[in-house]
Design a protein around this motif. Structure first.
Motif, PDB file in Angstrom:
ATOM      1  N   LEU A   1      51.774  79.542   4.845  1.00 57.24           N
ATOM      2  CA  LEU A   1      50.855  79.723   3.719  1.00 57.24           C
ATOM      3  C   LEU A   1      51.487  80.539   2.579  1.00 57.24           C
ATOM      4  CD1 LEU A   1      48.027  79.731   2.357  1.00 57.24           C
ATOM      5  CD2 LEU A   1      47.452  81.698   3.759  1.00 57.24           C
TER       6      LEU A   1
ATOM      7  N   GLU B   1      41.527  86.444   1.207  1.00 56.70           N
ATOM      8  CA  GLU B   1      42.889  86.840   1.592  1.00 56.70           C
ATOM      9  C   GLU B   1      43.927  86.070   0.753  1.00 56.70           C
ATOM     10  OE1 GLU B   1      45.216  87.444   5.849  1.00 56.70           O
ATOM     11  OE2 GLU B   1      43.817  85.799   5.628  1.00 56.70           O
ATOM     12  N   ALA B   2      43.701  84.760   0.608  1.00 49.67           N
ATOM     13  CA  ALA B   2      44.646  83.960  -0.178  1.00 49.67           C
ATOM     14  C   ALA B   2      44.610  84.362  -1.652  1.00 49.67           C
ATOM     15  CB  ALA B   2      44.327  82.472  -0.022  1.00 49.67           C
TER      16      ALA B   2
ATOM     17  N   ASP C   1      36.480  85.078   4.062  1.00 47.07           N
ATOM     18  CA  ASP C   1      37.624  85.948   4.386  1.00 47.07           C
ATOM     19  C   ASP C   1      38.953  85.240   4.129  1.00 47.07           C
ATOM     20  OD1 ASP C   1      36.022  88.011   5.068  1.00 47.07           O
ATOM     21  OD2 ASP C   1      36.228  87.759   7.246  1.00 47.07           O
ATOM     22  N   GLN C   2      39.042  83.982   4.555  1.00 45.52           N
ATOM     23  CA  GLN C   2      40.289  83.228   4.327  1.00 45.52           C
ATOM     24  C   GLN C   2      40.554  83.083   2.827  1.00 45.52           C
ATOM     25  OE1 GLN C   2      39.144  79.661   6.458  1.00 45.52           O
ATOM     26  NE2 GLN C   2      40.788  79.931   7.954  1.00 45.52           N
TER      27      GLN C   2
ATOM     28  N   ARG D   1      49.569  75.624   6.776  1.00 46.37           N
ATOM     29  CA  ARG D   1      48.842  76.831   7.227  1.00 46.37           C
ATOM     30  C   ARG D   1      49.080  77.058   8.716  1.00 46.37           C
ATOM     31  NH1 ARG D   1      44.082  80.303   6.416  1.00 46.37           N
ATOM     32  NH2 ARG D   1      44.205  79.951   4.191  1.00 46.37           N
TER      33      ARG D   1
ATOM     34  N   ALA E   1      37.126  76.954   3.173  1.00 46.41           N
ATOM     35  CA  ALA E   1      37.735  78.172   3.705  1.00 46.41           C
ATOM     36  C   ALA E   1      36.595  79.164   3.914  1.00 46.41           C
ATOM     37  CB  ALA E   1      38.732  78.718   2.695  1.00 46.41           C
ATOM     38  N   THR E   2      36.693  80.007   4.932  1.00 52.03           N
ATOM     39  CA  THR E   2      35.700  81.073   5.050  1.00 52.03           C
ATOM     40  C   THR E   2      35.923  82.036   3.889  1.00 52.03           C
ATOM     41  OG1 THR E   2      37.144  82.502   6.336  1.00 52.03           O
ATOM     42  CG2 THR E   2      35.782  80.929   7.581  1.00 52.03           C
TER      43      THR E   2
END
Ligand SMILES: O=C(CO)COP(=O)(O)O
Length: 256
Positions: free
Chosen positions: A142, A188-189, A184-185, A137, A181-182
């Motif tokens: 990623l 997104e993934a 948002d993270q 990352r 992970a937040t």
């Protein structure tokens, strides 16, 4: 609801048959006669599957998973368990490609793909795990890592087989660390993984496939993560070992 959320307990190398019995009886007392707006899956170690099946095998809201299976049918593979053998224990799902199998036991994308295909041949539903390390990352890799894992791991599957597969996005740096992970993270993934599935299989299956998040999911962060539009449930390690904690994650993550 286009995608039914799925909450799966991955016990890893924890709970032999007697501890499995304690968990199963306690969990059953909390969930019986209730309906849930999600699928609930429990993945004990192989040697505890029989005990879990004895107690939970007839509970329609709960399914059992194995944590691995061989890519081969039978024969001289010391220490291995075939997909066919698992079916005798009311197992419906099998976790494949977990980062611990990749990192500690050297499982390659090719081996994982062979296992995914074998599981589908035997009508088991793979919970196919992917995810990047912190180093990957931080080095901006990623998307490259996820692209390779998805394209190689799901290679050759029919659309039907794909839809009977669940993807679990588990960033390696979030597993067992208490660092999630937040939202948002994670979102997104997940959206990126869904776009990869769309490239490989088309928009319709990509909209239907379930993508779970895994990595330090707890009762107090489940709601925020599960509210993300592309997150369809969770694969839970440590916090699934206690019946109430697992149930709290399900209830907080899939209220209904
Ligand atoms: O690896 C996991 C589930 O497969 C996640 O484990 P933890 O929930 O303990 O971080």
């Amino acid at each position: 609801m286009i995608r039914k959320p799925i909450f799966a307990a991955n016990w890893k190398m924890n709970k032999g048959p007697s501890e499995t019995e304690d968990f199963a009886r306690s969990f059953l007392s909390k969930v019986q006669n209730r309906t849930f707006p999600c699928d609930i899956v429990i993945a004990p170690p192989f040697v505890s599957l029989s005990k879990a099946a004895e107690i939970l095998g007839n509970v329609s809201s709960i399914a059992l998973a194995a944590q691995n299976c061989s890519q081969f049918d039978s024969g001289a593979y010391t220490g291995e368990i075939s997909a066919m053998m698992l079916k005798e224990f009311f197992v419906h799902y099998v976790i494949l490609g977990h980062s611990e199998r990749r990192a500690i036991y050297g499982e390659t994308d090719e081996v994982i793909n062979a296992k995914v295909r074998k599981a589908r041949e035997l009508n088991l539903r793979p919970i196919f795990c992917i995810g990047e390390t912190l180093e990957e990352r931080n080095e901006g890799k990623l998307e490259k890592v996820l692209r390779t894992q998805v394209s190689e791991g799901l290679k050759g599957l029919s659309e039907r087989d794909l839809l009977d597969t669940v993807i679990a996005y588990e960033p390696v740096w979030a597993i067992g660390t208490g660092v999630t992970a937040t939202a948002d993270q994670a979102q997104e993934a997940h959206a990126f993984v869904r776009s990869l599935v769309a490239e490989q299989f088309g928009a319709d299956p990509a909209a239907k496939i379930r993508i779970q998040y895994g990595g330090s999911v707890k009762p107090n962060n489940a709601a925020e993560l599960m509210a993300c539009p592309d997150i369809d449930g969770a694969l839970i390690g440590g916090a699934s070992l206690e019946p109430q904690s697992f149930l709290d994650i399900i209830q907080n993550g899939a209220p209904g």
